[in-house]
Scaffold this motif. Structure first.
Motif, PDB file in Angstrom:
ATOM      1  N   ARG A  58      -4.965  -0.129  -3.796  1.00  0.00           N
ATOM      2  CA  ARG A  58      -4.521  -0.409  -2.428  1.00  0.00           C
ATOM      3  C   ARG A  58      -5.451  -1.335  -1.657  1.00  0.00           C
ATOM      4  O   ARG A  58      -5.136  -1.712  -0.519  1.00  0.00           O
ATOM      5  CB  ARG A  58      -4.392   0.899  -1.649  1.00  0.00           C
ATOM      6  CG  ARG A  58      -3.363   1.865  -2.203  1.00  0.00           C
ATOM      7  CD  ARG A  58      -3.302   3.139  -1.379  1.00  0.00           C
ATOM      8  NE  ARG A  58      -2.904   2.849  -0.019  1.00  0.00           N
ATOM      9  CZ  ARG A  58      -2.777   3.781   0.932  1.00  0.00           C
ATOM     10  NH1 ARG A  58      -3.041   5.037   0.652  1.00  0.00           N
ATOM     11  NH2 ARG A  58      -2.400   3.453   2.137  1.00  0.00           N
ATOM     12  N   TYR A 114       1.833   2.352  -7.076  1.00  0.00           N
ATOM     13  CA  TYR A 114       2.194   3.704  -6.670  1.00  0.00           C
ATOM     14  C   TYR A 114       2.704   4.586  -7.812  1.00  0.00           C
ATOM     15  O   TYR A 114       2.237   5.727  -7.989  1.00  0.00           O
ATOM     16  CB  TYR A 114       3.236   3.668  -5.538  1.00  0.00           C
ATOM     17  CG  TYR A 114       3.580   5.061  -5.051  1.00  0.00           C
ATOM     18  CD1 TYR A 114       2.724   5.739  -4.195  1.00  0.00           C
ATOM     19  CD2 TYR A 114       4.746   5.700  -5.472  1.00  0.00           C
ATOM     20  CE1 TYR A 114       3.008   7.012  -3.766  1.00  0.00           C
ATOM     21  CE2 TYR A 114       5.038   6.983  -5.042  1.00  0.00           C
ATOM     22  CZ  TYR A 114       4.173   7.635  -4.192  1.00  0.00           C
ATOM     23  OH  TYR A 114       4.450   8.918  -3.779  1.00  0.00           O
ATOM     24  N   GLU A 137      -6.422   4.970  -6.908  1.00  0.00           N
ATOM     25  CA  GLU A 137      -5.619   4.772  -5.697  1.00  0.00           C
ATOM     26  C   GLU A 137      -6.306   3.791  -4.755  1.00  0.00           C
ATOM     27  O   GLU A 137      -5.668   2.865  -4.219  1.00  0.00           O
ATOM     28  CB  GLU A 137      -5.396   6.100  -4.978  1.00  0.00           C
ATOM     29  CG  GLU A 137      -4.571   5.945  -3.707  1.00  0.00           C
ATOM     30  CD  GLU A 137      -4.511   7.204  -2.867  1.00  0.00           C
ATOM     31  OE1 GLU A 137      -3.603   7.312  -2.022  1.00  0.00           O
ATOM     32  OE2 GLU A 137      -5.380   8.089  -3.042  1.00  0.00           O
ATOM     33  N   THR A 149       0.820  -1.212   0.000  1.00  0.00           N
ATOM     34  CA  THR A 149       0.000   0.000   0.000  1.00  0.00           C
ATOM     35  C   THR A 149       0.858   1.269   0.000  1.00  0.00           C
ATOM     36  O   THR A 149       0.321   2.363  -0.167  1.00  0.00           O
ATOM     37  CB  THR A 149      -0.911   0.049   1.237  1.00  0.00           C
ATOM     38  OG1 THR A 149      -0.109   0.132   2.431  1.00  0.00           O
ATOM     39  CG2 THR A 149      -1.791  -1.188   1.318  1.00  0.00           C
ATOM     40  N   GLY A 158       4.610   0.025  -3.389  1.00  0.00           N
ATOM     41  CA  GLY A 158       3.536  -0.824  -3.885  1.00  0.00           C
ATOM     42  C   GLY A 158       3.436  -0.784  -5.407  1.00  0.00           C
ATOM     43  O   GLY A 158       3.853   0.198  -6.038  1.00  0.00           O
TER      44      GLY A 158
END
Length: 420
Positions: A286, A207, A282, A200, A204
């Motif tokens: 995640r 990202y 996002e 996360t 990650g």
């Protein structure tokens, strides 16, 4: 041959464009959806198809996200106001900028000291969901029902649990509902594996894609020029992208609190849509079925699925009736919905700009999102169940000839298999 390939490409592009336009139109019609998981719970009437003849509801297995809340920290309100206040001291604000500062100060009067807490709307949401649950399935809560409730240790979840159980008792005052908010239940209410944690962060797999997409879609020049009258001051003191995101959070959070002030006039619909797509990616990257994560986030719900089976087995074996109520977070119900394979809750799309075609956070987990698995039985002892996401009947990739119902003899092994 080439002609047909060109036709197919044009058709595919048209479908992609139509889906993207439909999602944009959806947010245009309901700007609150631009808040993603900040979207205030939209359901006011439960969706229920009568069961096959002879079947009566007897048990509900539930997982609910906390209801509407204030922004996670007081600083979410203070930070943009601080930027504007300093500019006011330097006579660098436009009339709109002054107005926005006044609005922020007014909102903070309500929000001060309540960062992350359940709002009055969140309380009302859960009472209403509980009331509709009772109205739809009163047999589950008849006298003699065993109803248990547990929440994570975060106060907004505990308060949601209390609101929900109060909503049930308003309809069925005979119910005795043990309520627990303790560490002992966190292994299934809010589990995050050691493997998923690092994925996360900045290392990650999502990202770098997200960071570049965010920079591309955060176009703050128009907004900043509408708030500040001095370009020199802006160049020296203002981070346009940061301020745009600060004002976005306040804007989308307003739907969850009692303040009637609105900030959507600060943004064009295209800007709101673009910011939502960044946030949507996002959150997906995640928490859900983002393919480069290798299923790590989805598997975080395995303990929860096993708990669902265990508690259902217990109620079935007892021959009784009742409900198991669980309360947690968006980061729990999103992987749960993906692991179950609920329609629209998982996808293998990895491109941020195409993700809205297959996954939208506001559909999966608005504030007060909930999963209900409702169990029915007949006099022969046959058991069927249906799954409802946000009080809407939904499907899983499991064959059934009685949709929206599934036979427990088929559903149980499916749940055990996906939770391995």
């Amino acid at each position: 041959m080439r002609k047909w390939l060109i036709i197919l490409l044009i058709a595919a592009t048209s479908v992609h464009g139509a889906i993207a336009q439909a999602r944009f139109d959806e947010i245009t019609a309901t700007p609150g959806k631009a808040g993603g998981v900040y979207y205030a719970y939209p359901v006011t009437e439960s969706d229920n198809t009568p069961p096959p003849t002879g079947f009566e509801p007897f048990y509900i297995s539930h997982y609910g996200r906390h209801g509407s809340r204030y922004l996670i920290s007081d600083n979410d309100y203070v930070a943009p106001a601080k930027v504007l206040r300093r500019a006011k001291e330097h006579n660098a604000l436009t009339p709109l900028g002054l107005d926005v500062l006044n609005r922020l100060d007014s909102v903070y009067t309500e929000a001060r000291g309540r960062g992350g807490e359940l709002s009055p709307l969140g309380y009302r949401q859960h009472k209403a969901i509980a009331s509709r649950m009772y109205d739809a399935f009163p047999q589950v809560f008849a006298k003699g029902a065993r109803v248990d409730a547990a929440s994570t240790t975060i106060m907004r979840c505990a308060h949601s649990m209390w609101a929900f159980t109060e909503g049930l008792r308003d309809n069925a005052p005979w119910l005795e509902i043990p309520r627990e908010s303790s560490e002992r239940n966190m292994y299934y209410l809010n589990y995050h594996s050691p493997e998923s944690g690092p994925l996360t962060g900045h290392d990650g797999p999502y990202y770098q894609t997200w960071r570049k997409y965010k920079a591309d879609r955060t176009n703050a020049d128009r907004l900043v020029s509408s708030l500040f009258s001095d370009p020199t001051y802006v160049a020296e003191w203002i981070d346009p992208q940061q301020l745009m995101w600060q004002l976005y959070w306040v804007t989308v959070g307003q739907q969850n609190i009692e303040s009637t002030l609105d900030f959507t006039d600060l943004f064009t619909l295209q800007e709101l849509y673009d910011l939502w797509t960044v946030f949507n990616f996002e959150f997906f990257g995640r928490n859900s079925s983002y393919a480069p994560a290798g299923g790590a986030f989805v598997k975080n719900a395995s303990n929860l699925v096993r708990h669902i089976v265990e508690q259902a087995d217990s109620c079935i074996a007892s021959g009784g009736h009742g409900a198991t109520l669980r309360f947690g977070h968006d980061g729990n119900i999103v992987p749960l919905a993906a692991l179950l394979g609920l329609k629209g809750c998982y996808t293998d799309i990895t491109a941020p700009d195409k993700l809205p075609e297959g996954w939208a956070d506001f559909e999966v987990s608005p504030m007060a999102a909930n999963l209900q698995i409702v169990f029915f039985r007949n006099k022969k002892g046959e058991i069927i169940a249906k799954l409802m996401l946000n009080e809407r009947e939904t499907s899983i990739p499991l064959k059934t000839d009685i949709f929206p119902y599934y036979r427990w003899e088929d559903l149980r092994p499916y749940l055990l298999r996906i939770s391995e």
